[in-house]
Design an enzyme around this catalytic site. Structure first.
Site, PDB file in Angstrom:
ATOM      1  N   GLU A 114       0.845  -1.209   0.000  1.00 44.83           N
ATOM      2  CA  GLU A 114       0.000   0.000   0.000  1.00 44.83           C
ATOM      3  C   GLU A 114       0.877   1.255   0.000  1.00 44.83           C
ATOM      4  O   GLU A 114       0.529   2.260  -0.618  1.00 44.83           O
ATOM      5  CB  GLU A 114      -0.918  -0.006   1.232  1.00 44.83           C
ATOM      6  CG  GLU A 114      -2.024  -1.061   1.120  1.00 44.83           C
ATOM      7  CD  GLU A 114      -2.846  -1.163   2.392  1.00 44.83           C
ATOM      8  OE1 GLU A 114      -2.258  -1.448   3.452  1.00 44.83           O
ATOM      9  OE2 GLU A 114      -4.063  -0.959   2.332  1.00 44.83           O
TER      10      GLU A 114
ATOM     11  N   GLU B 112      -3.573  -9.495   3.785  1.00 41.85           N
ATOM     12  CA  GLU B 112      -4.300  -9.213   5.027  1.00 41.85           C
ATOM     13  C   GLU B 112      -5.371 -10.247   5.325  1.00 41.85           C
ATOM     14  O   GLU B 112      -5.614 -10.590   6.486  1.00 41.85           O
ATOM     15  CB  GLU B 112      -4.941  -7.819   4.949  1.00 41.85           C
ATOM     16  CG  GLU B 112      -3.963  -6.668   5.123  1.00 41.85           C
ATOM     17  CD  GLU B 112      -3.258  -6.241   3.836  1.00 41.85           C
ATOM     18  OE1 GLU B 112      -3.313  -7.003   2.840  1.00 41.85           O
ATOM     19  OE2 GLU B 112      -2.659  -5.159   3.824  1.00 41.85           O
TER      20      GLU B 112
HETATM   21  N1  3HC Z   1       5.226  -7.765  11.321  1.00 39.26           N
HETATM   22  C1  3HC Z   1       6.053  -8.167  12.312  1.00 39.26           C
HETATM   23  N2  3HC Z   1       6.922  -9.182  12.181  1.00 39.26           N
HETATM   24  C2  3HC Z   1       6.964  -9.810  11.004  1.00 39.26           C
HETATM   25  C3  3HC Z   1       6.146  -9.454   9.925  1.00 39.26           C
HETATM   26  C4  3HC Z   1       5.238  -8.374  10.115  1.00 39.26           C
HETATM   27  N3  3HC Z   1       4.428  -7.943   9.137  1.00 39.26           N
HETATM   28  N4  3HC Z   1       6.407 -10.258   8.890  1.00 39.26           N
HETATM   29  C5  3HC Z   1       7.369 -11.097   9.295  1.00 39.26           C
HETATM   30  N5  3HC Z   1       7.719 -10.837  10.567  1.00 39.26           N
HETATM   31  C6  3HC Z   1       8.750 -11.501  11.360  1.00 39.26           C
HETATM   32  C7  3HC Z   1       8.425 -12.968  11.607  1.00 39.26           C
HETATM   33  O1  3HC Z   1       7.611 -13.113  12.756  1.00 39.26           O
HETATM   34  C8  3HC Z   1       9.806 -13.559  11.794  1.00 39.26           C
HETATM   35  O2  3HC Z   1      10.213 -13.255  13.104  1.00 39.26           O
HETATM   36  P1  3HC Z   1      11.170 -14.272  13.907  1.00 39.26           P
HETATM   37  O3  3HC Z   1      12.423 -14.361  13.084  1.00 39.26           O
HETATM   38  O4  3HC Z   1      11.310 -13.593  15.219  1.00 39.26           O
HETATM   39  O5  3HC Z   1      10.409 -15.569  13.966  1.00 39.26           O
HETATM   40  C9  3HC Z   1      10.662 -12.732  10.835  1.00 39.26           C
HETATM   41  O6  3HC Z   1       9.925 -11.546  10.559  1.00 39.26           O
HETATM   42  C10 3HC Z   1      10.960 -13.409   9.517  1.00 39.26           C
HETATM   43  O7  3HC Z   1       9.740 -13.882   8.978  1.00 39.26           O
HETATM   44  P2  3HC Z   1       9.664 -15.288   8.213  1.00 39.26           P
HETATM   45  O8  3HC Z   1      10.341 -16.334   9.023  1.00 39.26           O
HETATM   46  O9  3HC Z   1       8.249 -15.473   7.840  1.00 39.26           O
HETATM   47  O10 3HC Z   1      10.579 -14.978   6.948  1.00 39.26           O
HETATM   48  P3  3HC Z   1      10.380 -15.404   5.432  1.00 39.26           P
HETATM   49  O11 3HC Z   1      11.534 -14.841   4.700  1.00 39.26           O
HETATM   50  O12 3HC Z   1      10.063 -16.850   5.320  1.00 39.26           O
HETATM   51  O13 3HC Z   1       9.059 -14.628   4.948  1.00 39.26           O
HETATM   52  C11 3HC Z   1       7.596 -12.756   4.641  1.00 39.26           C
HETATM   53  C12 3HC Z   1       9.045 -13.236   4.912  1.00 39.26           C
HETATM   54  C13 3HC Z   1       7.142 -13.212   3.247  1.00 39.26           C
HETATM   55  C14 3HC Z   1       7.588 -11.266   4.728  1.00 39.26           C
HETATM   56  C15 3HC Z   1       6.651 -13.386   5.694  1.00 39.26           C
HETATM   57  O14 3HC Z   1       7.184 -13.161   6.987  1.00 39.26           O
HETATM   58  C16 3HC Z   1       5.261 -12.817   5.691  1.00 39.26           C
HETATM   59  O15 3HC Z   1       4.438 -13.246   4.910  1.00 39.26           O
HETATM   60  N6  3HC Z   1       4.982 -11.879   6.599  1.00 39.26           N
HETATM   61  C17 3HC Z   1       3.646 -11.341   6.802  1.00 39.26           C
HETATM   62  C18 3HC Z   1       3.320 -10.318   5.765  1.00 39.26           C
HETATM   63  C19 3HC Z   1       1.959  -9.756   6.035  1.00 39.26           C
HETATM   64  O16 3HC Z   1       1.014 -10.440   6.384  1.00 39.26           O
HETATM   65  N7  3HC Z   1       1.813  -8.445   5.828  1.00 39.26           N
HETATM   66  C20 3HC Z   1       0.558  -7.805   6.002  1.00 39.26           C
HETATM   67  C21 3HC Z   1       0.422  -7.346   7.430  1.00 39.26           C
HETATM   68  S1  3HC Z   1      -1.165  -6.675   7.757  1.00 39.26           S
HETATM   69  C22 3HC Z   1      -1.087  -5.126   7.084  1.00 39.26           C
HETATM   70  O17 3HC Z   1      -0.132  -4.773   6.451  1.00 39.26           O
HETATM   71  C23 3HC Z   1      -2.271  -4.238   7.369  1.00 39.26           C
HETATM   72  C24 3HC Z   1      -2.274  -3.026   6.495  1.00 39.26           C
HETATM   73  O18 3HC Z   1      -3.125  -3.246   5.393  1.00 39.26           O
HETATM   74  C25 3HC Z   1      -2.772  -1.823   7.229  1.00 39.26           C
END
Ligand code: 3HC
Ligand code: NAI
Length: 697
Positions: free
Chosen positions: A104, A124
């Protein structure tokens, strides 16, 4: 600007760099840093701005760790509106995974350049949310309504190339992203390109029947979930409302989702899945063994799927069977599975051929002399398994990991058949193994630490979600399932019918009802196991008489065309068979059970609380490391609805006192010792603590 956002100028271009490991999530500090940087850039003599990130990825979303805490300014939608309102061109430079609030942010910039291989998406919905910073309003303006609905409802990231095709990305480059982004910004300035604000674009009009069809499809696609229909409403608003009104409504619905227990459950699952990889007592950087090749013994239902999981991750596999005929049978099934994946569009023909090329067959154990890991997947016969491990001990090289895919057998005993028990571990895959995401990793008494860390890391490589289990009959998942199935059979003889029991659990959110699961797995499996036990050890006959009679009548389940249901030979469509009702009624009568109406609430509570009660025992015994591990097992291995957060999170959400009261009610009503409350449950209720609080002990 601050510790996580930096601003410098490069000639006439301002460069904003976010550096907030691990994934540059939009914490308050990142939001504040971005706001300060944008305001500084607005007042200096630069002519355009590039936003990019250090580390492995562009911003991967809002900071999930801040969810549930009080809002801290600047709020993301306000920040993004200010970015978009800038008088200077702002270019977002994307690499890694630009997700959620991160994407976004990119959409609020005026142009987007991406490194080939980057992915963008709005995941999301997987957290029970909708994009809450303009995503539902900006994506339709750039990509149209239908592509937006697909992107936002699926939550699945798409490659930058595809994003460019649908108008979400302007330019793809192969290397030197920052240098390319600077050159692109200069080019835009030199050519007098406009400050292009997405919110000012109109949304193409589509017929309202498009939305009707999507709403109607949600009952199947997103059964039980609340966020998806709100997403469709927002996208529809993008077409009918002004940007400001659409965004206001988006924010209201986002806040509603955030307060919905479904989102809490899905956020719990997000962290539980990642924490499950951490093994108590072992550090994250513990040494791991190099696994470059794998051997699999047994090319049946499980062995073939396990072979595909490794080959799909580029790891060569040697599949060993008892003879050529069995080997050919196994390889032919693998060929058919690959052909199916190509047909369904899951794999390209070339990719499938490459993966298949990594699987070789053999009929002699000497072919396993050089592999780094062997997984045994032969019949569930303890003596056969021990015999195979004794043979592996002789042929495998030193340091090779020896794993068993057993569902129930004692991994300590299997390990004792070798002179290297430290190298033996359980790797319990789920059927179909090339599709199901769960891997239970069974830590035996003498399993070496580096074997465990290697297998956990390997799970990630083959895209499985791994959970460690201690040794017990059935490990975490199948041990808990026994009580669930027992209650399903008891409900059946006490007054239910297969379809009423299946419907109760399916409507509650399970992927499949328990009676249908039995038909799918084959009723003969449990029957054979019971026949091998003395009668007095088989438990309450009411819990197995009906399936025993069905098996003896040749009704083995789907494989014989009939079990609890009757299946069409071609389509596998199931129909209800009155003959089964007669069997149920007759057996209830013979058991002295007076059948009574039994409602869906009772059925659900009995089956789910049986899971919870056994889960509590598993935690107390240390078989599972934490409640979240059990939740991961049930969501990824047994079709438990993720939006309910797994059985243990569900129990916490309902309230452990209520769960205990219901379990005590069942104990008193049925006089059944299986309903004795687990001591941990009673203890936590007495202390007024939740499981989540206990887990943080
Ligand atoms: N917030 C906080 N921590 C996060 C995070 C996030 N959005 N995304 C990942 N992390 C943390 C994980 O908990 C992990 O922490 P740890 O090492 O302490 O266990 C670390 O980052 C690494 O994550 P992964 O092990 O998952 O690493 P990968 O490389 O396999 O994957 C990724 C990376 C593709 C970014 C995956 O972590 C992911 O899909 N993250 C979530 C993304 C997401 O859902 N974003 C949307 C959030 S909601 C939002 O944005 C609302 C908005 O519309 C207002
Ligand atoms: P299966 O019967 O489909 O396949 C077993 C294969 O092993 C057969 O092809 C057989 O020819 C081969 N085999 C037997 N002895 C052998 C030997 N000495 N050397 C090489 N190959 C040999 O069995 P399935 O269902 O694949 O189960 C295998 C194991 O996986 C069992 O331990 C089972 O408990 C476990 N498991 C099964 C699941 C399922 O849903 N089927 C799920 C998870 C685990």
């Amino acid at each position: 600007m601050n510790d996580v956002v930096n601003y410098v100028t490069d000639g006439n271009i301002g460069v904003i760099t976010v550096n907030s490991p691990p994934v540059n999530a939009l914490s308050q500090a990142v939001r504040q840093g971005l706001l300060d940087a944008i305001r500084t850039a607005a007042s200096d003599d630069t002519e355009a701005v590039v936003i990019h990130c250090d580390g492995r990825t562009f911003i991967a979303g809002a900071d999930i760790k801040e969810f549930g805490k009080p809002h801290a300014e600047p709020l993301l939608p306000d920040l993004l509106n200010e970015i978009e309102a800038s008088q200077k061109i702002i270019v977002a430079a994307l690499h890694g995974t630009a997700l959620g609030g991160g994407f976004e942010t990119a959409l609020s910039c005026h142009y987007r350049i991406a490194l080939d291989g980057a992915k963008v998406g709005l995941p999301e919905v997987k957290l029970g949310l909708l994009p809450g910073a303009g995503g539902t309003q900006r994506v339709p303006r750039l990509a149209g309504v239908e592509a937006s609905l697909e992107l936002i409802l699926s939550g699945t990231p798409i490659p930058a190339g595809r994003a460019a095709d649908i108008g979400l990305v302007d330019k793809i480059v192969n290397a030197d992203l920052l240098a390319e982004a600077l050159a692109y910004a200069r080019h835009l300035v030199e050519t007098g390109a406009p400050v292009r604000r997405t919110s000012e674009l109109a949304v193409e009009n589509v017929d309202s029947s498009v939305f009707d069809a999507v709403f109607a499809g949600l009952s199947k696609r997103a059964r039980g979930q609340t966020a998806p229909s709100r997403i469709v409403e927002c996208v529809q608003n993008a077409m009918t409302m002004s940007f400001a009104d659409g965004q206001k409504r988006e924010r209201e619905l986002f806040t509603e989702c955030m307060h919905d227990p479904q989102s809490a459950a899905l956020q719990h699952m997000f962290f539980a899945e990642r924490v499950a990889l951490k093994v108590a007592g072992l550090s994250d950087d513990a040494p791991i063994r190099d696994v470059k090749s794998v051997g699999i013994i047994g090319g049946g239902t499980m062995g073939g799927g396990i072979a595909m999981s490794f080959a799909n991750a580029g790891i060569p596999v040697t599949l060993v069977e008892i003879n050529d005929e069995a080997l050919q049978r196994g390889l032919t099934i693998i060929d058919k599975n690959y052909a199916g994946s190509v047909k369904r569009g899951k794999l390209s023909g070339d990719k499938a051929a490459d993966c298949r090329g990594l699987i070789n067959g053999a009929t002699d154990y000497s072919a396993l002399g050089d592999v780094d890991l062997v997984i045994e997947a032969v019949f569930e016969d303890p003596e056969l398994k021990k015999d195979i491990f004794a043979r592996l001990d002789k042929v495998c090289k030193r340091g090779a990991i020896l794993a068993t895919n057993t569902s129930y057998q004692d991994v300590n005993e299997i390990a004792a058949a070798t002179k290297r028990p430290q190298d033996v571990v359980g790797m319990h895959f789920f059927s179909p193994a090339h599709i199901m995401k769960l891997l239970e990793v069974v830590r035996a008494e003498r399993t070496a630490d580096d074997v465990l860390t290697t297998v956990m890391a390997l799970a990630k490589r083959i895209r499985k979600v791994a959970v460690v289990s201690g040794v017990c009959y059935g490990f975490i998942g199948n041990r808990m399932l026994q009580g669930y199935f027992r209650e399903a059979q008891l409900c059946l003889v006490e007054g239910g019918l297969p379809e009423s029991i299946d419907a109760a659990l399916y409507d509650w959110g399970m992927a499949m009802g328990p009676i249908s699961v039995g038909d799918l797995a084959g009723l003969d499996v449990g029957y054979k196991a019971r026949q091998a036990q003395p009668e007095e050890e088989r438990g309450d006959p009411a819990a197995y008489r009906v399936p025993d009679v069905l098996v003896e009548a040749g009704r083995l389940g789907q494989k014989s065309g009939k079990g609890f249901y009757t299946y069409d030979a071609d389509t596998r469509t199931k129909t209800w068979d009155p003959e089964v009702q007669a069997i149920i009624e007759r057996e209830a009568d013979a058991l002295g059970i007076e059948r009574r109406p039994i409602d869906a609430d009772e059925i659900v509570d009995r089956l789910i609380y049986a899971l919870v009660n056994e889960g509590m025992r598993i935690l107390e015994e240390g078989i599972a490391q934490r409640p979240g591990d059990i939740d991961v097992v049930y969501v990824y291995g047994y079709g438990f609805p993720a939006w309910r957060g797994g059985p243990m999170h569900y129990a916490d959400a309902i309230g452990l006192d209520k769960v205990l009261a219901r379990i005590e009610e069942f104990r008193d009503r049925f006089g059944d010792e299986n309903w004795a409350p687990a001591p941990l449950l009673t203890k936590l209720v007495g202390e007024g603590r939740t499981l989540a609080e206990w887990a943080e002990r």
